[in-house]
Design a protein around this motif. Sequence first.
Motif, PDB file in Angstrom:
ATOM      1  N   LEU A 265      15.869  22.734 -38.216  1.00 30.12           N
ATOM      2  CA  LEU A 265      15.902  23.679 -37.326  1.00 30.12           C
ATOM      3  C   LEU A 265      14.729  23.868 -36.316  1.00 30.12           C
ATOM      4  N   LEU A 266      13.598  23.631 -36.963  1.00 27.62           N
ATOM      5  CA  LEU A 266      12.224  23.651 -36.218  1.00 27.62           C
ATOM      6  C   LEU A 266      12.404  22.659 -35.231  1.00 27.62           C
ATOM      7  N   ASN A 267      12.821  21.421 -35.501  1.00 25.47           N
ATOM      8  CA  ASN A 267      12.882  20.445 -34.397  1.00 25.47           C
ATOM      9  C   ASN A 267      14.066  20.726 -33.419  1.00 25.47           C
ATOM     10  N   LEU A 268      15.033  21.359 -33.621  1.00 23.93           N
ATOM     11  CA  LEU A 268      16.053  21.790 -32.825  1.00 23.93           C
ATOM     12  C   LEU A 268      15.490  22.688 -31.710  1.00 23.93           C
ATOM     13  N   PHE A 269      14.477  23.490 -31.887  1.00 24.48           N
ATOM     14  CA  PHE A 269      13.933  24.489 -31.179  1.00 24.48           C
ATOM     15  C   PHE A 269      12.732  24.174 -30.571  1.00 24.48           C
TER      16      PHE A 269
ATOM     17  N   PHE B 110      21.164  25.376 -24.140  1.00 26.18           N
ATOM     18  CA  PHE B 110      21.626  26.616 -24.328  1.00 26.18           C
ATOM     19  C   PHE B 110      20.157  27.350 -24.713  1.00 26.18           C
ATOM     20  N   GLN B 111      20.120  28.590 -24.285  1.00 24.70           N
ATOM     21  CA  GLN B 111      19.007  29.455 -24.294  1.00 24.70           C
ATOM     22  C   GLN B 111      19.414  30.934 -24.709  1.00 24.70           C
ATOM     23  N   TRP B 112      18.718  31.333 -25.708  1.00 20.49           N
ATOM     24  CA  TRP B 112      18.921  32.909 -26.207  1.00 20.49           C
ATOM     25  C   TRP B 112      17.544  33.364 -26.665  1.00 20.49           C
ATOM     26  N   TRP B 113      17.170  34.598 -26.024  1.00 20.08           N
ATOM     27  CA  TRP B 113      15.873  35.204 -26.214  1.00 20.08           C
ATOM     28  C   TRP B 113      14.599  34.134 -26.280  1.00 20.08           C
ATOM     29  N   ILE B 114      13.925  33.810 -27.240  1.00 19.40           N
ATOM     30  CA  ILE B 114      12.951  32.983 -27.062  1.00 19.40           C
ATOM     31  C   ILE B 114      13.374  31.434 -27.463  1.00 19.40           C
ATOM     32  N   PHE B 115      14.634  31.267 -28.212  1.00 16.44           N
ATOM     33  CA  PHE B 115      15.049  30.041 -28.493  1.00 16.44           C
ATOM     34  C   PHE B 115      15.938  29.195 -27.470  1.00 16.44           C
ATOM     35  N   LYS B 116      15.506  28.127 -27.206  1.00 15.32           N
ATOM     36  CA  LYS B 116      15.899  26.985 -26.413  1.00 15.32           C
ATOM     37  C   LYS B 116      16.210  26.076 -26.942  1.00 15.32           C
ATOM     38  N   VAL B 117      17.639  25.312 -26.941  1.00 12.37           N
ATOM     39  CA  VAL B 117      17.899  24.126 -27.571  1.00 12.37           C
ATOM     40  C   VAL B 117      18.064  23.211 -26.373  1.00 12.37           C
TER      41      VAL B 117
ATOM     42  N   ALA C 177      18.771  19.029 -25.290  1.00 14.56           N
ATOM     43  CA  ALA C 177      19.372  17.387 -25.911  1.00 14.56           C
ATOM     44  C   ALA C 177      18.165  16.883 -26.756  1.00 14.56           C
ATOM     45  N   ASP C 178      16.913  16.924 -26.225  1.00 12.22           N
ATOM     46  CA  ASP C 178      15.809  16.237 -27.016  1.00 12.22           C
ATOM     47  C   ASP C 178      15.779  17.088 -28.500  1.00 12.22           C
ATOM     48  N   GLY C 179      15.824  18.282 -28.274  1.00 19.77           N
ATOM     49  CA  GLY C 179      15.754  18.968 -29.915  1.00 19.77           C
ATOM     50  C   GLY C 179      16.994  18.556 -30.437  1.00 19.77           C
ATOM     51  N   ILE C 180      17.997  18.551 -30.175  1.00 17.61           N
ATOM     52  CA  ILE C 180      19.474  18.116 -30.881  1.00 17.61           C
ATOM     53  C   ILE C 180      19.237  16.781 -31.683  1.00 17.61           C
ATOM     54  N   LYS C 181      18.573  15.618 -30.544  1.00 21.10           N
ATOM     55  CA  LYS C 181      18.346  14.472 -31.254  1.00 21.10           C
ATOM     56  C   LYS C 181      17.331  14.507 -32.138  1.00 21.10           C
TER      57      LYS C 181
END
Lengths: 282, 266, 289
Positions: free
Chosen positions: B82-86, B94-101, B103-107
């Motif tokens: 999860l940490l890596n995702l964000f 995809f972005q919501w409040w301070i969280f943004k995802v 492609a790099d994060g998903i990888k």
Amino acid sequence: MDFIRTEHLSFYYEQEDEQQNTPIDVLRDVSLSVKKGEFLAVIGHNGSGKSTLSKHFNAILLPTGGKVFVEELDTSDEDRIYDVRRKVGLVLQNPDNQLVASIVEEDVAFGPENLGVAPEEIRRRVDEALKAVDMYEYRLHAPHKLSGGQKQRIAIAGILAMEPDCIVLDEPTAMLDPKGREEVISAVTKLNRERGITVVLITHNMDETTRCDRVVVMDKGRILTEGTPREVFSQVQLLRSHRLDVPQATELCSMLSACGVDFLQLPLDTEECVKVLSEVLL
Amino acid sequence: MMRDITLGQYYPSNGVLHRLDPRIKVLLLIGVIVLIFCTFNFYALGVVALLVAASVILSKVPVKLYLKSMKAIILVILITSLLNLFYGTGEPIFQWWIFKVTADGIKNSIYVAVRIISLVMVSSSLTFTTSPTDLTDALERLMKPLSVLKIKTHEIAMMMTIALRFVPTLLEETDKIMSAQKARGADMESGNLIRRIKALIPVLVPLFVSAFRRAYELAMAMECRCYQGGEGRTRMKQLHMSARDFVALGVLLVAVAGVVLCNIFL
Amino acid sequence: MSNPILRTESLSLVYGKGTPFEKQAVKNVSIEINRGEVIGVIGHTGSGKSTLMQMLNGLIKPTSGKVFLDGKDIHADKKSLRNVRFRVGLVFQYPENQLFEETVRRDIAFGPHNMGLPEEAIEKRVKSAAAFAGLKPELLDRSPFDLSGGEKRRAAIAGVIAMDPEVLILDEPTAGLDPMGREDLLSQIDAYHKSRNNTVLLVSHSMEDIAGIADRVLVMNHGECVMLDTTQNVFSKAAELEKIGLRIPQITKITSELRAKGVPLSEGILTVSEAFEEIRAILKKEGRL
């Protein structure tokens, strides 16, 4: 021939006490010999010095006075200490605390490994030692899952694998149930009878000594009496006065003989007792 | 019952991995761990995952057991991925409040998850297929070259052996002492932390006393059996490398080559 | 008697239910133990006797069945379970391994202290428990680890006696002691029982010990209670006991074999002096003494 000989053996230790530093005498002038091939029992109370005596036989303890010889070796000769221990193996009381490895056969191999025996030869000795105490089928088991009697037999096999001439057992049955006791005593009896291994059995269970060649009774660091089991147990008065156990069979007949019943010899076990009493009573 | 706990998680069976030389298994494990951390793209990661899957299948240990060993660290995997995702950089998908995802994060999060899972799986496959004694044995022999550096390899191995032997005994003893103190009304289940720690004293003191007594007696027993340290000692069990050990090493080398190639060319 | 101090109702215990290691340690045990009795408990290692003893004071919870102390189910109220342990005192095998305090006095006081007794009462109990266990008063201020083996054993037993339990269970209290220590400890237990008039359960491998002290004997085999009868009756069944690998006291065996041969001796003779008296009486009657 004398295999082990103690000459005026004395042993004391300094009490680690702040107030006084009085030496505690454990053995006083003990002269004793163990003959080659003999099955000797040493009995006595806790604190009679019998355990301390046994630890002198393989140089775990060294005399503070007198000498101990194993064959021609003086146990206080530091250079020959491992030669002494290879000739005289010592099995201790608590089976849990003398097994080193977590697999039975590896534990039995520990002794020969220490002696630098070649691997194939160790394998042969381990298998033979385990067979000698009827534990071969347990060779791959973990010791902590075995019964007390089984563990103690593994400990005996561990000593046996060093191919000693003599095995000394320091109260090997004290922590066992009757079944375990029987297993251990039969195993050492067999080793003595079939392989001619000299056995010194330290115990406070008198009924374990009836199969021995000779019994030595220790009391307060001295030899109280010695002889064949029959000779020793016939001295019911002496044993009783030192609060040592006598088989019930012997005790009963000794009480009767004190009232005037004549026995040729006092019985040592149930069978003998029934025999002599039916002669008297029927 | 504490006495049912077995050390390690050795699962007896006659799979290929069980029959490998334990030294080779330890080396293989080290190799695979290095590989896991040297994968820089999905293809390389795929090669490693295949290798790990193969070891799980070849171990002939029920997959259920592997999953059980995963259960303990599932939270670690979730949190780190999860940490890596964000924490990815680049364009947010995809972005919501301070969280943004990104492609790099998903990888990254997939990388991390697969790496941790592989790590646990492959280590488990070693402990499942190798008995603790074999493991100690292998470590002793592998460490031997270190004695040149004055590291007491025999002593370390002896300590491991004795620890393996006595842990079950001491666990059983702990169990017994706890029951005995409970029979005298010791209360070990209630109260705050300090009270609970205090309640352990009646268990720990006898346990230490007994451990020292055992150590003393064991030392005497070892002396009776002519123990004089590692010098001049032989071993009953000799480890022999066989054809399958070389095949296993070969497989590792192929995997290394595969990972290197994937890293460079794909 | 209508109001037993301890009663069990089809008590069973299964370890590791549903796993390949499943083992039935105790099987359907229903027994009654009366107030003031001394019960000898015999059976092989692994016969379930130690497990059963730990179920009687609630240390081990049965998988099924109930234990009643003075008519009350001990597991009915979780909060009173600790109280049950004070009322049913259990001395474990090799109890000296549980000593932990700085002085013997404080170690014996551990139980009474846990009971929440006032200091004066604790002090009194420590003293009387030590006396019952045959521990010399001057040893009370020593460290328990400085005592001899036999003294440690006594100190540990005193630690349970100090809780003044209505039922005292001793699991092989004489294991590892020499004949003198065994004899002394048993007579101490006997004296304690006679003066407190409480109930004593004594687990032992020594049939001679049991024969000398027990009113009734409980025989366990493979987790089941196979006999619970007077000591004489149990030891008269030599064949049945031998079938499950237990012996009878040597003196009982000798006299019963003589009896089988036609010597007019009573059944179930338990001690050497009993046998001696009867044989002497026979010889006197025949005018041979």
